[in-house]
Design a protein around this motif. Structure first.
Motif, short mmCIF file in Angstrom:
data_model
loop_
_atom_site.label_atom_id
_atom_site.label_comp_id
_atom_site.label_asym_id
_atom_site.label_seq_id
_atom_site.Cartn_x
_atom_site.Cartn_y
_atom_site.Cartn_z
N PHE A 119 0.64 -1.17 0.05
CA PHE A 119 -0.31 0.14 -0.48
C PHE A 119 1.22 1.41 -0.01
CE2 PHE A 119 -3.33 -2.85 2.52
CZ PHE A 119 -3.96 -3.10 1.18
N ARG A 120 2.16 1.23 0.55
CA ARG A 120 2.70 2.49 0.59
C ARG A 120 3.63 2.54 -0.54
NH1 ARG A 120 1.52 5.50 4.57
NH2 ARG A 120 3.37 6.63 4.77
N LEU A 165 -4.95 5.17 -1.77
CA LEU A 165 -4.83 5.49 -0.26
C LEU A 165 -3.49 6.97 -0.58
CD1 LEU A 165 -3.74 2.27 2.04
CD2 LEU A 165 -6.43 3.71 1.19
N ASN A 166 -3.99 7.69 0.39
CA ASN A 166 -3.40 8.92 0.68
C ASN A 166 -2.34 8.25 1.80
OD1 ASN A 166 -1.69 11.19 1.52
ND2 ASN A 166 -4.26 12.44 1.67
N THR A 167 -1.25 8.54 1.62
CA THR A 167 0.28 8.46 2.04
C THR A 167 0.50 9.24 3.15
OG1 THR A 167 1.80 8.41 0.33
CG2 THR A 167 1.24 6.14 1.16
N GLU A 168 0.22 10.58 3.41
CA GLU A 168 0.12 11.47 4.06
C GLU A 168 0.07 11.33 4.94
OE1 GLU A 168 3.14 13.02 3.40
OE2 GLU A 168 3.17 13.25 0.74
N GLU A 187 -10.93 11.20 9.23
CA GLU A 187 -10.38 11.15 7.78
C GLU A 187 -8.76 11.16 7.19
OE1 GLU A 187 -10.71 15.60 8.64
OE2 GLU A 187 -12.30 15.78 8.88
N GLN A 188 -8.05 10.21 7.75
CA GLN A 188 -6.98 9.43 7.22
C GLN A 188 -6.67 8.28 7.22
OE1 GLN A 188 -3.95 11.72 8.04
NE2 GLN A 188 -4.76 13.13 9.18
N ASP A 189 -5.54 8.21 6.09
CA ASP A 189 -5.96 6.53 5.48
C ASP A 189 -4.85 5.46 6.55
OD1 ASP A 189 -7.88 7.39 3.89
OD2 ASP A 189 -5.99 7.90 2.03
N PHE A 190 -3.86 6.18 7.16
CA PHE A 190 -3.27 5.67 8.19
C PHE A 190 -2.54 5.90 9.44
CE2 PHE A 190 -1.71 5.03 3.76
CZ PHE A 190 -1.72 2.98 3.81
N PHE A 191 -2.64 5.50 9.74
CA PHE A 191 -1.56 5.72 11.53
C PHE A 191 -0.22 5.08 11.01
CE2 PHE A 191 -3.74 1.89 12.70
CZ PHE A 191 -3.59 1.61 13.38
N LEU A 192 0.92 6.03 12.59
CA LEU A 192 1.90 5.36 12.74
C LEU A 192 1.72 4.79 14.13
CD1 LEU A 192 4.56 5.12 12.17
CD2 LEU A 192 4.80 6.87 13.64
N ASP A 193 1.18 2.78 13.65
CA ASP A 193 1.66 2.03 14.80
C ASP A 193 2.53 2.94 15.56
OD1 ASP A 193 0.60 0.26 16.79
OD2 ASP A 193 0.50 -1.30 15.58
#
Length: 580
Positions: free
Chosen positions: A455-456, A487-490, A499-505
């Motif tokens: 995905f990234r 997806l929006n990787t930013e 409102e995000q597609d990713f988050f930092l675990d």
């Protein structure tokens, strides 16, 4: 640990009662620490006392301790009796109910399940395994599990079984697995959350309409962090007047209400045959269902468990209403001996040929690939390998180019093993696949396999090269899915999570990027378009995708390799300049 690679050989929460550990007044505590007026004397300076005096003094010192010990034991025994009474009161009453074991044909297990040698239970360990059953004539449904509470206060029920013993199946002497959180869906209602279920779990207690037909699905999300879970199912309890009905597949419309359940399978004197259920199998090292773990403290336990059915891999199967299986090992590399990868030296390709994940009893047993054959496979692999190459690159003593080639070779070996060992006798669906290959006249003759670009964008060139090499060797049923732009990787760390597609675990050792709920939904929707003609009930309603879109970007592999070569050459020269 003995390691064998397959490539070398073909809101109802049960009260959990806890034992209270009582320490005696003098246990593990020195008398000096308790302030006792103890005077240490030597034999030469000891006062002259008689034997009787020494006896009285000694007993005056220990009698309080004896009384305290007796009192503690009595209190402990009373507490144990009270706990046992509470446990018995809270345990569901199974009197007057009939038990239906796991071998009943009306219970349909989906995924990789193993059966104990005595046939007493089935065990599933891969995240997202589930089972379905349909019934009528009962208002009560209880679930019987072999999972037990570590405190030992669960109700033990021995079930007789005279099933034949098979040597390759797990032993019946295996210990009970820990409590497991489950999701239950009755008909089309909302999910029921059963956190930390053990022994007898209540799904419905007398509230169902006994005159109606009901369907239940029990799912094990298995999203607990740093733990390998196993669902151990013995069977179900229903009312004496209830009965299990033949499982109606989701691809078959529900029978008309005018048809009696006893006449299920027949209407107007004609046999009603159900088409075989279509199957989707997904192999990934980054399950979307794992996203809920990081936020469980903020959103609550129930919401975190519910996240187990919000991953893209689960949503995709539910969108088609078909069976779906995920071989998901979060954080495990495809390549073996992966530095920093979970389960190393084993790789994800090894787990694919096992009955359960690494760390479970089922991992010791090979999967026989006879329980199901998928209609489509989706491979989303490379995230964990890329993280390992980036974080531990200096420990490999190999260039990024060389590590990428090793990943590519392992990927190709996995696909070939799937073709030859897992599903060698695949019979294609009746769907016209001529639109999905380069040549408009050729049709897929094997299991369609979709290799996704991570995905990234990690290892994008390697995953594309895997498909190119296999297609040049004649595999026309493998496709590369270009996920760039999906997806929006930013990530805006100050913005709203929804409102995000990713988050930092941040809880993971390598601080992995994970999909949010919105990101999982986007992936499922976009994937739906690509696999629609293989899995939809009515393929004619699927959107048409031209070959260049279906197969991804028309990249030039030579140009991609040139860019990698230039980068590795620059890295090699820098090392030579500073270290040689």
């Amino acid at each position: 640990m003995v390691y064998n690679s397959p490539f070398s050989s073909p809101a109802n929460t049960p009260l959990q009662l806890q034992l209270i550990d009582f320490s005696t007044p003098s246990s593990n505590v020195r008398l000096e620490e308790r302030g006792s007026p103890i005077r240490i004397v030597t034999l030469d300076h000891a006062p002259s006392v008689t034997r009787k005096t020494r006896f009285r003094r000694y007993h005056r010192a220990i009698w309080p301790a004896i009384f305290l010990i007796i009192g503690s034991l009595c209190f402990w025994a009373g507490n144990q009796k009270a706990q046992k009474k509470v446990s018995q009161e809270l345990a569901p009453n199974i009197e007057g109910l009939q038990f239906i074991d796991v071998n009943h044909p009306g219970i349909r297990f989906v995924g990789r399940w193993t059966t104990t040698s005595d046939g007493a239970r089935k065990e599933g360990s891969f995240p997202g395994v589930y089972f379905d059953f349909t019934f009528n004539g009962t208002g009560t449904v209880l679930l019987s599990l072999h999972n037990s509470n570590p405190s030992g206060n669960t109700v033990a029920i021995e079930l007789p079984s005279d099933a034949p013993t098979l040597a390759f199946l797990p032993s019946t002497k295996s210990s009970s697995a820990e409590p497991i959180s489950l999701l239950v869906r009755v008909d089309d209602n909302e999910y029921i959350v059963l956190p930390n279920a053990t022994s007898i779990a209540t799904i419905q207690n007398g509230k169902l309409d006994v005159h109606s037909r009901h369907s239940i699905r029990v799912t094990a999300p298995m999203i607990r962090e740093n733990a390998v879970e196993t669902l151990q199912v013995r069977g179900i309890y229903i009312d004496e007047g209830g009965q299990l009905l033949p499982c109606a597949t989701s691809s078959q419309p529900a029978l008309e209400e005018s048809i009696s359940p006893l006449e299920h399978g027949q209407a107007n004197g004609e046999n009603v045959t159900q088409p075989p259920e279509k199957m989707l199998e997904i192999v990934t090292d980054l399950p979307g269902s794992m996203a809920a773990r990081d936020r469980r403290r903020n959103i609550g336990t129930a919401r975190g468990i519910l996240g187990g059915v919000m991953g893209w891999e689960y949503l995709l199967g539910e969108m088609f209403g078909i069976d779906h299986v995920m071989i998901g090992m979060d954080g495990m590399c495809l390549t073996q001996d992966c530095i920093g990868g979970r389960g190393s030296p084993a790789g994800l390709a090894d787990v694919f040929f096992k009955s359960g994940p690494l760390g479970t009893e089922q991992y010791a047993h090979p999967w026989l690939f006879q329980a199901y054959t998928p209609d489509v496979m989706v491979l989303n692999i490379g995230n964990s390998d890329w993280d390992s190459f980036q974080v531990h690159g200096d420990r490999y003593n190999r260039t990024t180019w060389e590590l990428s080639i090793a990943f590519e070779d392992t990927y190709i070996a996995l696909v070939k093993a799937i073709r030859t060992l897992a599903y060698p006798k695949y019979s294609t669906t009746t769907v016209d696949s001529s639109r999905y290959v380069y040549s408009p006249t050729s049709a897929a003759a094997e299991l369609p396999i979709f290799v996704m670009r991570p995905f990234r964008g990690q290892l994008e060139q390697a995953t594309h090269a895997v498909v190119e090499r296999l297609r040049r060797e004649g595999d026309r049923s493998i496709f590369w899915l270009d996920t760039s732009g999906w997806l929006n990787t930013e990530v805006d760390f100050e913005g709203k999570a929804e409102e995000q597609d990713f988050f930092l675990d941040a809880k993971s050792e390598t601080k992995q990027w994970r999909l949010t709920e919105r990101g999982n939904q986007r992936v499922a929707i976009l994937l739906h378009m690509h696999v629609c003609r293989y899995l939809a009930r009515d393929a004619e309603k699927c959107a048409f995708l031209p070959p260049e879109v279906y197969l991804g970007k028309l990249l030039d592999p030579q140009i991609m390799r040139l860019d990698e070569f230039i980068e590795d050459e620059r890295e090699r020269r820098m090392k030579k300049l500073f270290w040689d």
